[in-house]
Write a protein that holds these residues in place. Structure first.
Motif, PDB file in Angstrom:
ATOM      1  N   GLU A   1      -6.517  -3.307   5.299  1.00 27.76           N
ATOM      2  CA  GLU A   1      -5.141  -3.593   4.742  1.00 27.76           C
ATOM      3  C   GLU A   1      -4.302  -3.602   5.740  1.00 27.76           C
ATOM      4  N   VAL A   2      -4.522  -2.442   6.953  1.00 30.42           N
ATOM      5  CA  VAL A   2      -3.302  -2.429   7.897  1.00 30.42           C
ATOM      6  C   VAL A   2      -3.472  -3.552   8.891  1.00 30.42           C
TER       7      VAL A   2
ATOM      8  N   SER B   1     -11.342   0.449   3.697  1.00 28.90           N
ATOM      9  CA  SER B   1     -10.224  -0.414   3.126  1.00 28.90           C
ATOM     10  C   SER B   1      -8.937  -0.433   3.563  1.00 28.90           C
ATOM     11  N   SER B   2      -8.575   0.787   3.857  1.00 29.17           N
ATOM     12  CA  SER B   2      -7.337   1.116   4.470  1.00 29.17           C
ATOM     13  C   SER B   2      -7.117   0.209   5.935  1.00 29.17           C
ATOM     14  N   ASP B   3      -8.166   0.489   6.713  1.00 22.44           N
ATOM     15  CA  ASP B   3      -8.082  -0.145   7.902  1.00 22.44           C
ATOM     16  C   ASP B   3      -8.002  -1.825   7.774  1.00 22.44           C
TER      17      ASP B   3
END
Length: 666
Positions: free
Chosen positions: A223-224, A219-221
């Protein structure tokens, strides 16, 4: 997206249940948990199924005990707590089953009900909070779900000091004493890696914690990478993208990104299941992979609790392979290694990878900002990472390295051959059909179907790397082969021998009996035969022959000399090391080459007869062999004798290959 409950695609819920060896259609999945419904990790996990019966859980304040819960009633109550971010002290105790209690961990002594004693196998009627929690962790249950902070299980060979979590020393158990069928880790470090391996070796179902927790990182990947893209969009006046519009757009993509993340996690877990299915057979390859990964990305066996050479030899002798936690390590390191390899190749910037880049982003972005996506500052990283992840998930962590060694090529060449194979054979459709069966057939049926498909891919990739005779061109070769392969599939049953047709039909019947839809059963049944498609299509293209004619001669030759049987028996020969294994594979490949060579020789020699149209396709092979006279008469009994014996060794295989090669003049 953390803290929100998302709709979960059906394939996720079904795969989680089935892969962990739980019956799908049951009334209740017994669960012990660490955490509470106020935590997003624990709470989301405990709302994934209405069949969950949470019989016990604890957090840092309370101990929740519900010996015989009603799954419907308790599911609704868990929903209420999750929505309001509440702990166990806010649970409606009227909804607890008979004998259920919610205790405070501050109390020195807890009076147990008979129902709690029975559920957690405790003889004493009064125990300390630590005694109750230890009994809960060690009791018989379907799932042990960790959603809170702390390390609660270690290996019996480790000390509490080794673990480094002094606050939970009084609760911690050895993995050998855990009776749960499955362990799921929504929190990191709930179990030491050595503890996971020990638990898996005694039959428990478990991954590494970072596999169960991959959703958060993914999810963080996303998002970035999405924010980087939209940052560029905002810098271009023509788009008129304000911060407010950007934030609204981000929110609108929540479900799309959630589905991307879940699908990625699903395929990663599926990849480990496929590795586990072959683990005992592939332990030698996994040992070689460890050496490769040490050289490429610094893998330390000691640090990652991977077995050293002596233990690998012991497992090989016992017919055992690596466990899921160990396979998880190899999978992860392989993805890192191949990502680096691809980054240093021409793959990320190629035209063929543009579609992969578009597919990475939600459609609302790829439809409108395709130029910005092409210019994404992390384009190379996104393409390389997703390609490495996709290949490793589908084919295992040793596939690329193994093809590099056996074919003498680069990792980029293997990746190109894989992409061509995947697209030319339309494998996405087959994989999707297999995955659509989650919860409808036993997981082992799906794993076997995936395994058969992977074997065909391995053969086709090897062919593209060794037989095409030039550098691969992804787009060109997909276009060149996909129509021919489809035509080959369309005419297959018209050109194969009755014996081979009956064998394929039997596989279809077995597949249907195991729950596969008829069309999928057909597709899986022809996987062993599809390994021949590339030779047939190339001969047809190069010499402008009809595919049906080329295939007919190819299979007639194979049937005449029992070549399918020979290859099948050759694969059953036990290799006594990696070199022997490579030699065997090379010999099997040469039998394919001989079959293709004989087909081409017949087509060339019979060119005039074929052009005249006076000879039927079914008679071409026989007429050519009649013209060969004594040479065929000498050879045929040799191959018949091998077939009648029913066994094959390397010496016989070498002689068979030499005599076939001599027949077509190479």
């Amino acid at each position: 997206m953390l803290g929100q409950q998302h709709s979960i695609p059906k394939y996720i819920a079904a795969h989680i249940a089935d892969a962990n060896n739980i019956e799908i259609f049951i009334l209740c999945i017994m669960v012990i948990g660490v955490g509470d419904m106020g935590g997003d990790v624990f709470g989301n996990g405990m709302l994934l199924s209405k069949h969950i019966c949470l019989i016990g859980a604890f957090n840092h304040l309370h101990i929740f005990c519900d010996p015989n819960p009603d799954p419907v009633v308790t599911f609704k109550e868990r929903q209420r707590l999750f929505k309001n971010v509440k702990g166990w002290d806010h649970y409606n105790e009227k909804l607890l089953s008979r004998g259920g209690r919610i205790y405070s961990r501050k109390d020195k002594s807890l009076k147990l009900t008979p129902e709690i004693q029975k559920r957690f196998n405790i003889e004493e009627s009064e125990v300390s909070p630590n005694q109750l929690m230890r009994a809960m962790l060690g009791c018989k249950t379907d799932l042990l779900w960790f959603g809170g902070i702390g390390t609660y299980i270690k290996s019996s060979k480790e000390t509490h000091l080794d673990v480094g979590d002094k606050g939970n020393d009084a609760l911690r158990l050895d993995a050998k004493d855990i009776q749960a069928k499955v362990i799921g880790e929504g929190a990191n470090l709930a179990i030491t890696q050595a503890g996971r391996i020990e638990y898996a070796q005694k039959g428990g179902r478990i991954n590494a914690d970072y596999i169960d927790n991959a959703g958060g990182v993914s999810s963080s990947d996303y998002e970035v990478n999405i924010k980087i893209l939209l940052g560029e969009v905002m810098r271009q006046p023509k788009h008129k993208m304000t911060l407010q519009k950007r934030n609204k757009l981000l929110e609108s993509m929540t479900e799309d990104v959630a589905n991307f993340v879940l699908r990625g996690c699903y395929q990663q877990a599926q990849g480990i299941s496929l590795m586990e299915y072959q683990s005992a057979d592939k332990i030698a390859e996994h040992r070689e992979l460890m050496f490769f990964l040490k050289e490429k990305v610094g893998l330390s066996r000691s640090l990652e609790n991977l077995p050293h050479s002596e233990e690998i030899e012991e497992r090989m002798a016992a017919g055992k392979g690596l466990t899921r936690p160990e396979l998880s390590v190899l999978q992860s390191y392989a993805k890192i290694a191949y990502t680096g390899e691809f980054m240093n190749s021409d793959i990320p910037g190629s035209k063929a990878m543009e579609e992969r880049l578009y597919r990475y982003f939600p459609k609302v972005l790829s439809d409108k900002y395709f130029n910005e996506i092409l210019d994404h500052r992390l384009r190379n990283e996104i393409v390389s990472t997703t390609l490495a992840v996709g290949i490793v998930n589908r084919m295992g962590p040793d596939f690329i390295r193994d093809r590099m060694d056996r074919c003498g090529v680069t990792s980029a060449a293997v990746a190109k051959a894989y992409i061509i194979t995947r697209e030319a054979f339309k494998l996405r459709d087959i994989w999707n059909d297999i995955e659509a069966l989650d919860g409808k057939v036993p997981a082992i049926v799906q794993i076997r179907a995936l395994h058969e498909t992977a074997r065909m891919v391995e053969r086709a990739v090897t062919w593209f790397l060794t037989r095409i005779g030039r550098l691969l061109d992804i787009n060109k070769d997909i276009s060149l082969f996909e129509d021919g392969i489809q035509e080959f599939k369309d005419v297959l049953h018209q050109v194969i021998s009755p014996r081979l047709k009956e064998k394929i039909d039997q596989i279809v019947r077995n597949g249907e009996a195991n729950g596969l839809p008829k069309e999928l059963a057909k597709n899986i049944s022809i996987m062993p035969v599809l390994g021949s498609a590339c030779d047939i299509v190339k001969i047809s293209i190069d010499y402008k022959h009809d595919i049906a004619l080329t295939a007919k001669i190819y299979f007639d030759v194979g049937d005449h000399f029992h070549l399918d049987w020979i290859r099948e028996k050759a694969r059953q020969i036990q290799a006594d090391g990696d070199w022997s294994d490579q030699a065997l594979e090379a010999l099997v490949d040469q039998i394919y080459t001989c079959q293709a060579g004989l087909t081409l020789r017949i087509l060339k020699d019979m060119k005039k007869d074929i052009a005249s149209g006076k000879i039927k396709h079914k008679d071409i092979k026989d007429k050519w062999m009649d013209q060969r006279g004594d040479k065929i008469k000498i050879l045929k009994p040799f191959f018949d004798e091998i077939h009648e014996k029913g066994t094959l060794d390397i010496a016989m295989l070498i002689i068979a290959e030499q005599r076939l090669r001599g027949l077509y003049g190479v």
